[in-house]
Design an enzyme around this catalytic site. Sequence first.
Site, PDB file in Angstrom:
ATOM      1  N   VAL A   1      -0.676  40.195 -38.758  1.00  0.00           N
ATOM      2  CA  VAL A   1      -0.512  40.463 -40.043  1.00  0.00           C
ATOM      3  C   VAL A   1      -1.368  40.800 -40.443  1.00  0.00           C
ATOM      4  CG1 VAL A   1       0.814  37.454 -39.361  1.00  0.00           C
ATOM      5  CG2 VAL A   1      -1.672  38.171 -39.475  1.00  0.00           C
ATOM      6  N   ALA A   2      -1.222  40.560 -41.877  1.00  0.00           N
ATOM      7  CA  ALA A   2      -2.260  41.437 -42.896  1.00  0.00           C
ATOM      8  C   ALA A   2      -3.593  41.274 -42.602  1.00  0.00           C
ATOM      9  CB  ALA A   2      -1.793  41.270 -45.039  1.00  0.00           C
ATOM     10  N   GLU A   3      -3.757  39.961 -42.506  1.00  0.00           N
ATOM     11  CA  GLU A   3      -5.304  39.584 -42.356  1.00  0.00           C
ATOM     12  C   GLU A   3      -5.244  38.371 -41.443  1.00  0.00           C
ATOM     13  OE1 GLU A   3      -8.081  40.543 -44.214  1.00  0.00           O
ATOM     14  OE2 GLU A   3      -6.595  41.560 -45.753  1.00  0.00           O
ATOM     15  N   THR A   4      -6.373  38.038 -40.982  1.00  0.00           N
ATOM     16  CA  THR A   4      -7.405  37.552 -40.107  1.00  0.00           C
ATOM     17  C   THR A   4      -8.148  36.407 -39.946  1.00  0.00           C
ATOM     18  OG1 THR A   4      -5.705  38.106 -38.005  1.00  0.00           O
ATOM     19  CG2 THR A   4      -7.789  36.546 -37.696  1.00  0.00           C
TER      20      THR A   4
END
Length: 262
Positions: free
Chosen positions: A44-47
């Site tokens: 996903v875009a950010e963790t």
Amino acid sequence: MKLELYQIDAFTEEIFHGNPACVVPLKNWLPDEVLLKIARENAVAETAFFIDNGNTIHLRWFTPEIEMDLCGHATLATAHCLASILNYEKSRIVFDTKSGELTVDVKDGFYYMDFPSRMPEKSTLPDNIAQSLNIQPKEVFKSRDYVLVYESEEDIKKIKIERSVFDLINLDPGGVVVTAAGTDSDFVSRYFTPQSSILEDPVTGSAHCSLIPFWSSRLGKDKLFARQISERGGQLYCENKDERVIVAGKARTYSMGYFWIE
């Protein structure tokens, strides 16, 4: 090692909308290369990774490629995880981050994030970005991100990126935000990151650190309602407060589970 994993859709009230972020609570920091591998695996875009230190919570954000200096939707997702899943008892959450101390106030299902203001300044557009756009902007500004101002919301909907040209430039940790006054909101935007596994970010809280002071000045009002009109879409409730901005939104939990690392 068994770790918890929560996936949360931020800046939305509906599943499959907003911006998905993964949230991973930790007891101790893992090596950075392991954190990056986890972020890549999550895709996903950010963790967001956090450690609860008692009075403050140490928070870090990773894309599948790099560690970020600031991420709005993953901060909102972390606050939602703490408040709605992990039974965090305080209505104000204090995060210790690369962008300094960030607070999130939890009230009536909203998460009010207090972020630094980044007023963009007049700039010129690099050739690689200009050549990658099917519609050229009216005005160009820059802070962390390039802020490209267009005539109308319809222009923003029609923006297309020629990725083979766009990816010739590296803006780490920034990107390119395209924006215009909205038809049923104060302003709209979309956000693109060159050389990233995810070209268009669905909803970008950190970009509003620049969009809020810009549109506040242009529209002559401090409280604004914004939409990010990506395919998933999201809603942001914004306030300009001189050197700070408030970026607020809701969130929905998509999944909860575990993963294992050696």
